[in-house]
Design a protein around this motif. Sequence first.
Motif, short mmCIF file in Angstrom:
data_model
loop_
_atom_site.label_atom_id
_atom_site.label_comp_id
_atom_site.label_asym_id
_atom_site.label_seq_id
_atom_site.Cartn_x
_atom_site.Cartn_y
_atom_site.Cartn_z
N ASN A 235 27.83 7.63 15.57
CA ASN A 235 27.24 7.04 14.36
C ASN A 235 25.89 6.36 14.54
O ASN A 235 25.12 6.29 13.58
CB ASN A 235 28.23 6.04 13.75
CG ASN A 235 29.42 6.72 13.11
OD1 ASN A 235 29.32 7.23 12.00
ND2 ASN A 235 30.54 6.74 13.82
N VAL A 236 25.59 5.86 15.73
CA VAL A 236 24.33 5.14 15.89
C VAL A 236 23.11 6.06 15.86
O VAL A 236 22.12 5.73 15.20
CB VAL A 236 24.35 4.25 17.14
CG1 VAL A 236 22.99 3.60 17.37
CG2 VAL A 236 25.42 3.17 17.00
N PRO A 237 23.12 7.22 16.55
CA PRO A 237 21.94 8.09 16.43
C PRO A 237 21.62 8.50 14.99
O PRO A 237 20.45 8.40 14.57
CB PRO A 237 22.31 9.29 17.30
CG PRO A 237 23.24 8.72 18.33
CD PRO A 237 24.05 7.71 17.59
N PRO A 238 22.62 8.91 14.16
CA PRO A 238 22.30 9.17 12.75
C PRO A 238 21.84 7.94 12.00
O PRO A 238 21.02 8.03 11.09
CB PRO A 238 23.63 9.69 12.17
CG PRO A 238 24.38 10.21 13.34
CD PRO A 238 24.00 9.32 14.49
N LEU A 239 22.37 6.76 12.38
CA LEU A 239 21.92 5.51 11.76
C LEU A 239 20.45 5.29 12.02
O LEU A 239 19.69 4.91 11.10
CB LEU A 239 22.74 4.33 12.30
CG LEU A 239 22.23 2.93 11.95
CD1 LEU A 239 22.29 2.69 10.44
CD2 LEU A 239 23.04 1.87 12.70
N VAL A 240 20.01 5.49 13.25
CA VAL A 240 18.59 5.33 13.58
C VAL A 240 17.74 6.27 12.75
O VAL A 240 16.71 5.88 12.18
CB VAL A 240 18.37 5.56 15.09
CG1 VAL A 240 16.87 5.66 15.41
CG2 VAL A 240 19.02 4.44 15.90
N LYS A 241 18.18 7.53 12.67
CA LYS A 241 17.42 8.54 11.92
C LYS A 241 17.34 8.16 10.43
O LYS A 241 16.27 8.26 9.81
CB LYS A 241 18.09 9.90 12.09
CG LYS A 241 17.32 11.04 11.45
CD LYS A 241 18.00 12.39 11.70
CE LYS A 241 17.96 12.75 13.17
NZ LYS A 241 18.49 14.13 13.42
N ASP A 242 18.46 7.72 9.85
CA ASP A 242 18.45 7.39 8.42
C ASP A 242 17.68 6.12 8.13
O ASP A 242 17.02 6.01 7.09
CB ASP A 242 19.89 7.25 7.90
CG ASP A 242 19.95 7.18 6.39
OD1 ASP A 242 19.46 8.13 5.73
OD2 ASP A 242 20.45 6.17 5.86
N THR A 243 17.73 5.14 9.05
CA THR A 243 16.95 3.92 8.86
C THR A 243 15.46 4.23 8.84
O THR A 243 14.70 3.68 8.03
CB THR A 243 17.27 2.90 9.97
OG1 THR A 243 18.68 2.60 9.94
CG2 THR A 243 16.50 1.61 9.78
N LEU A 244 15.03 5.13 9.72
CA LEU A 244 13.63 5.57 9.71
C LEU A 244 13.29 6.26 8.40
O LEU A 244 12.25 6.01 7.79
CB LEU A 244 13.37 6.50 10.89
CG LEU A 244 13.40 5.86 12.28
CD1 LEU A 244 13.41 6.94 13.35
CD2 LEU A 244 12.21 4.93 12.48
N ARG A 245 14.20 7.12 7.94
CA ARG A 245 13.96 7.85 6.69
C ARG A 245 13.87 6.89 5.51
O ARG A 245 12.98 7.03 4.65
CB ARG A 245 15.10 8.85 6.46
CG ARG A 245 14.91 9.73 5.21
CD ARG A 245 16.09 10.63 4.96
NE ARG A 245 17.29 9.87 4.65
CZ ARG A 245 17.56 9.38 3.44
NH1 ARG A 245 16.73 9.58 2.43
NH2 ARG A 245 18.68 8.70 3.23
N GLN A 246 14.78 5.90 5.45
CA GLN A 246 14.78 4.94 4.35
C GLN A 246 13.47 4.15 4.29
O GLN A 246 13.06 3.69 3.22
CB GLN A 246 15.96 3.97 4.50
CG GLN A 246 17.33 4.59 4.38
CD GLN A 246 17.71 4.91 2.94
OE1 GLN A 246 17.00 4.57 2.00
NE2 GLN A 246 18.83 5.59 2.76
N ASN A 247 12.82 3.99 5.44
CA ASN A 247 11.59 3.21 5.50
C ASN A 247 10.34 4.07 5.67
O ASN A 247 9.26 3.55 5.93
CB ASN A 247 11.69 2.20 6.65
CG ASN A 247 12.70 1.10 6.34
OD1 ASN A 247 12.37 0.11 5.70
ND2 ASN A 247 13.94 1.27 6.79
#
Length: 333
Positions: A235-247
């Motif tokens: 879950n953490v690698p997708p979290l990093v990717k989505d956090t970047l996308r959200q910002n």
Amino acid sequence: MKAYIKSIGYYLPESVVTNEDIVRDFPEWSVEKIALKVGVNKRHVAAVGETATDLAIDAAEILFARGEVNREDIDFVLLCTQSPDYILPTSACIVQDRLGLRTTIGALDFNLGCSGYVYGLSLAKGLIYGGIAHNVLFLTAETYNKHLHPHDKGNRTIFGDAATATVISTEGIVEIGNFSLGTDGSGCENLIIKSGGARFPEKQNDLVFDENGNPHSSDYLFMNGSEIFTFTLDNVPPLVKDTLRQNRMEKEDIDLFVFHQANKYMLDFLRKKIKIAPEKFYNCLANYGNTVSNTIPIALREALDDGSIRINSKVMIAGFGVGYSWGGTILQF
């Protein structure tokens, strides 16, 4: 309108448990093995009778003493803890009274663990954006060591007790970005204390020891380390990717990554899996241990003080753990 972190402070209990102390209880361990695998040299432990609320109040007083915010300006208190003083009343109400804050403010607790700081920032930002509050005092406080069986050598090496205080305001030193949040309650039993709540109100007295001598009991914290590790890697690698996308950012835009300080082995594995350069990955486990919802704000305070975070730094924070629950955001200094 924007929401900012205005000030961060933390408090550590006076009692310290070193690796040498743990080795005296568990001679099959060594000081070097604990430091190498877990990455912790010492951890602070709340005294008998010292509660998470006590720690939170001490953290808030340290923050007020910094002079960056006045207590009369606080108009909402958020307290993240899984170690409340009572089932009721709300610990945040006790905090309001003991800190001498105005009675014309809001106050509430929320129960989250290692993702709690990120979630708390999202709640505080919502209060600011909604015009409900202008200066939110956000506290994290945990005394996980009170939940550990004395013979739980694995978890006793990992967890420390602490509290932090953060003020979120309409102005400050760092702008809070957009959030990526996630939940998967199917993993709830992999990090749990079963007794003491409404489901199992009485102690179960079901203590057993596995083939390695590790205690398992409904009355103490149980952590399935292999399942938590798998959850984190999934879950953490997708979290990093989505956090970047959200910002609307790329990984290369981030100056520093501040993850929940779980343990050295897990953090090293995550850093390599996500391909983050060592100099961009912050680690301050050694003197605190895993302090649950406190790890990220402690790390932020340390990074500010040691110069790892500078003006114009973009910092990604990511919390993940019990629940399962995870969350991330970008802080722009």
